[in-house]
Design a protein around this motif. Structure first.
Motif, mmCIF file in Angstrom:
data_model
loop_
_atom_site.group_PDB
_atom_site.id
_atom_site.type_symbol
_atom_site.label_atom_id
_atom_site.label_comp_id
_atom_site.label_asym_id
_atom_site.label_seq_id
_atom_site.Cartn_x
_atom_site.Cartn_y
_atom_site.Cartn_z
ATOM 1 N N ASP A 68 0.846 -1.205 -0.225
ATOM 2 C CA ASP A 68 -0.175 -0.018 0.186
ATOM 3 C C ASP A 68 1.104 1.110 -0.007
ATOM 4 O OD1 ASP A 68 -2.955 -0.519 -0.022
ATOM 5 O OD2 ASP A 68 -2.824 -1.300 2.100
ATOM 6 N N LEU A 69 0.495 2.355 -0.649
ATOM 7 C CA LEU A 69 1.111 3.616 -0.652
ATOM 8 C C LEU A 69 1.741 3.907 0.736
ATOM 9 C CD1 LEU A 69 1.431 5.422 -3.034
ATOM 10 C CD2 LEU A 69 -0.745 6.650 -2.093
ATOM 11 N N SER A 70 0.991 3.838 1.951
ATOM 12 C CA SER A 70 1.670 4.317 3.034
ATOM 13 C C SER A 70 2.689 3.397 3.515
ATOM 14 C CB SER A 70 0.704 4.479 4.208
ATOM 15 O OG SER A 70 0.054 3.085 4.195
ATOM 16 N N VAL A 71 2.439 2.119 3.280
ATOM 17 C CA VAL A 71 3.722 1.299 3.721
ATOM 18 C C VAL A 71 4.894 1.303 2.596
ATOM 19 C CG1 VAL A 71 4.262 -1.175 3.981
ATOM 20 C CG2 VAL A 71 1.996 -0.236 4.535
ATOM 21 N N GLN A 72 4.503 1.597 1.509
ATOM 22 C CA GLN A 72 5.507 1.799 0.358
ATOM 23 C C GLN A 72 6.232 2.830 0.675
ATOM 24 O OE1 GLN A 72 4.063 2.051 -3.878
ATOM 25 N NE2 GLN A 72 5.045 3.938 -3.980
ATOM 26 N N ALA A 73 5.826 3.973 1.190
ATOM 27 C CA ALA A 73 6.590 5.097 1.460
ATOM 28 C C ALA A 73 7.630 4.772 2.687
ATOM 29 C CB ALA A 73 5.821 6.336 2.084
ATOM 30 N N GLN A 74 7.133 3.852 3.628
ATOM 31 C CA GLN A 74 7.885 3.500 4.861
ATOM 32 C C GLN A 74 9.285 2.721 4.140
ATOM 33 O OE1 GLN A 74 5.991 0.804 7.523
ATOM 34 N NE2 GLN A 74 4.586 2.323 7.983
ATOM 35 N N VAL A 75 9.150 1.885 3.336
ATOM 36 C CA VAL A 75 10.192 0.845 2.811
ATOM 37 C C VAL A 75 11.093 1.848 1.944
ATOM 38 C CG1 VAL A 75 10.771 -0.937 1.297
ATOM 39 C CG2 VAL A 75 8.699 -0.893 2.809
#
Lengths: 337, 329
Positions: free
Chosen positions: B199-206
């Motif tokens: 997901d977008l939010s998790v993608q940003a974390q990674v």
């Protein structure tokens, strides 16, 4: 005002998990007009597909409680039996799924699968096969005659998705539900499929419920956008208004997490935490605020009304937290679990 | 800065066998004569559609695949074949992060065991980071200690050491995959679509996390992706791949601001824009590029059997080259 194509009022869905009903969708209000594209946006687990499945009547009635009202062209859908639903499914509502390979029958020729979707008794007439070829033509398949004789494995991903769209269109539905229709496709194919859906929608004046997590796709396709979090709509607005003046903290966080407009030197905004589990969802609160670490506990735990507040022309937001919402230093979000 | 890894004229062919004697009658040219190099501490993006051969390049770089011909020079030493790689202990320097964290982590191993695995094979380096010395320890205590350090780097609490992959969210699992890749102090990490399942939010974390370890430890990435938005954000240099060939190669700015090959233009025009006011203009532009692509495709490719084969790259500026039409300078 003309009758709405789809009018969902206070739709709640509860799933029976280990003997107890748990709420996955809480009082969702959404409507779609003829010829309108409504995008439903949110992370996985936010309830987008749960909503789509209640419109299609695909929830298992023994395990699920669906309440509220969903009207399609004025006819109530909630409470219909499986048989009654068959009058709508695939007839006035067409559906396009994410994964065309698993939604097509691998042992059946493409042409037969499209004919099967049609509501006619004799599927072997010349008329039917002409219509099948016409549909394949509509979805931009050049060599319709040959493709109709092929099996799904022989087609590329983009072609399969075109076939899915042809099946969804077979009965000229008023409403098309597209659940992540391009997520599995390459960008160039995605662009072609999106253009195709848009074209068909304009030609047939169908309404579209577009479910996606890709903000780019939303910006390309939607007329209206509803942002969903933890089973509730948190913001609803026209597409330009939503992208230019997002209000709810969740919408703003999502837009900030998208890398396409961020310069390489800047850090992306990573939303800490995850969507809460169903059993931890207290729908009297604005659940997203739990994922904003710098907010005061009094703000996070404040009770919030179910109804959205109107903040502009066709623009609705849930709760009041957005009024004072500011992003803390961006690096805050980095590396949080 | 010198090149960390240099790939020269890499070819990976898969033989097609047929006939009575099952002889090789044809080759599938998954990767057909590509050359590029990655500098230390930089991110190189490999972009293309499915089937373009980008994953095959990644595989031959980490040693999951032997190239048909060509050379791979790592830090000046030849590491083309799996055998040569073994001799160099190459995989302590080059690691991989996979797209699907669910299937690339063993479901029956605890997180501690998963991260300890590469440490058991290659030893525990005396410090974390690409610049650390090469003295390695195989002591169990050192391994345990390093596992906890790595978990801390990827932002997971120490108690997760005994947990199993299914107990984590997708973003956490992806970071466990990165922790495992980091364990041996690699200098290059091949990341094959590391965020496309997120997901977008998790993608940003990674993505933030990958940038951070690059800053902290000077690691180079080969970033394989079909998502041009992510690639633009992450990379210093990009190669655009089509049908096993590079069609264009340059700095990220070269590719995004001055695309020269018709296929690059087509890819770029297909990216959905977040700017709603421009969507009709974008659609019209996309249609135009699509038409130009259909019309001019023949001029940009030569026919090789059933496949369109891009011409050799021609240099446009010192950093930018493209497989231009015949006769185009």
């Amino acid at each position: 005002m003309a009758e709405k194509l789809l009018d969902a009022q206070d739709v709640s869905v509860e799933f029976k998990i280990a003997g107890e009903y748990q709420k996955a969708l809480h009082k969702v209000n959404l409507s779609i007009n003829h010829g309108e594209v409504l995008a439903l946006v949110g992370e996985s687990g936010s309830g987008k597909s749960t909503f789509a499945m209640s419109v299609m009547g695909l929830h298992n009635p023994d395990q699920t409680k669906v309440t509220g009202s969903i009207k399609l062209n004025g006819n109530e859908l909630i409470g219909l039996t499986e048989r009654q639903f068959d009058q709508y499914r695939g007839v006035s509502v067409g559906m396009i799924f994410q994964d065309p390979l698993s939604s097509l029958n691998p042992l059946m020729k493409i042409g037969d699968q499209i004919a099967e979707a049609m509501t006619v008794h004799d599927k072997h007439t010349q008329q039917v096969s002409n219509r099948v070829l016409g549909l394949l033509d509509d979805v931009g398949i050049v060599d319709a005659k040959r493709v109709a004789q092929q099996y799904p494995h022989a087609l590329s991903g983009g072609m399969r998705q075109r076939v899915m769209i042809a099946i969804a269109l077979a009965n000229e539905p008023d409403l098309i539900i597209a659940d992540e229709p391009t997520t599995a496709l390459d960008v160039t194919i995605q662009a072609q499929i999106l253009d195709l859906i848009k074209e068909i929608q304009q030609k047939k004046n169908a309404g579209i419920l577009l479910i996606t997590h890709d903000l780019g796709v939303v910006a390309e396709m939607a007329d209206t956008v509803a942002v969903m979090y933890a089973g509730q709509i948190v913001e609803k607005a026209g597409v330009e208004e939503l992208f230019n003046h997002p209000k709810h903290p969740y919408t703003r966080s999502l837009l900030r997490a998208d890398p396409s407009d961020v310069k390489p030197g800047e850090t992306l905004y990573a939303i800490p935490g995850t969507v809460p589990a169903l059993k931890d969802m207290d729908h009297n609160k604005d659940l997203f605020l739990q994922r904003v670490p710098w907010l005061d506990e009094s703000v996070v735990n404040a009770n919030v009304k179910d109804e959205l507040q109107q903040v502009g022309d066709h623009h609705y937001v849930r709760g009041t937290a957005w009024q004072n919402f500011e992003f803390n230093d961006v690096t805050e979000g980095e590396n949080q679990v | 800065m010198s090149d960390l890894i240099r790939i020269e004229n890499l070819k990976v062919y898969y033989p097609v066998r047929s006939g009575f004697f099952n002889r090789v009658t044809d080759n599938i040219k998954a990767v057909d004569d590509v050359s590029f190099s990655i500098k230390a501490g930089q991110t190189y993006g490999l972009v293309g559609e499915s089937g373009s051969g980008k994953t095959t390049i990644g595989k031959s770089l980490v040693g999951l695949e032997d190239p048909t011909s060509g050379t791979i020079l790592f830090d000046g030493e030849e590491a083309t074949t799996i055998k040569q790689k073994k001799k160099l202990n190459y995989n302590k320097d080059v690691q991989m992060v996979f797209q699907d964290s669910q299937s690339s982590l063993n479901p029956r191993r605890s997180i501690g065991e998963i991260i300890a695995e590469p440490l058991k094979s290659f030893g525990v380096p005396n410090a974390i980071g690409a610049g650390a010395g090469d003295k390695r320890s195989f002591d169990q205590d050192d391994i345990d200690k390093r596992v906890l350090e790595l978990l801390e780097i990827v932002g997971l609490p120490a108690r997760t050491v005994t947990q199993y992959p299914f107990q984590f969210s997708g973003g956490q699992r992806q970071r466990i995959g990165v922790a495992r890749a980091l364990a041996t102090n690699p200098r290059l990490i091949v990341a094959d679509e590391p965020v496309s399942a997120l997901d977008l939010s998790v993608q940003a974390q990674v993505l933030n996390f990958m940038k951070k370890i690059q800053r902290d430890f000077g690691i180079s990435f080969l970033f394989i992706s079909h998502d041009l938005g992510v690639v633009k954000y992450m990379t210093d240099n990009i190669a655009i791949m089509h049908n096993g060939r590079f069609v264009e190669l340059g700095t990220t700015a070269d590719i995004f601001d001055d695309p020269r090959h018709i296929y690059t233009k087509r890819l770029l025009s297909a990216i959905p824009s977040l700017d709603v006011s421009k969507r009709d203009a974008n659609r019209a532009y996309r249609k135009r590029v699509e038409a130009e692509f259909a019309e001019n495709q023949a001029a940009y490719y030569e026919q090789d059997g059933l496949r369109a084969r891009a011409y050799d790259l021609k240099q446009i500026t010192p950093t930018h080259s493209a497989a231009l039409k015949k006769g185009e300078a």
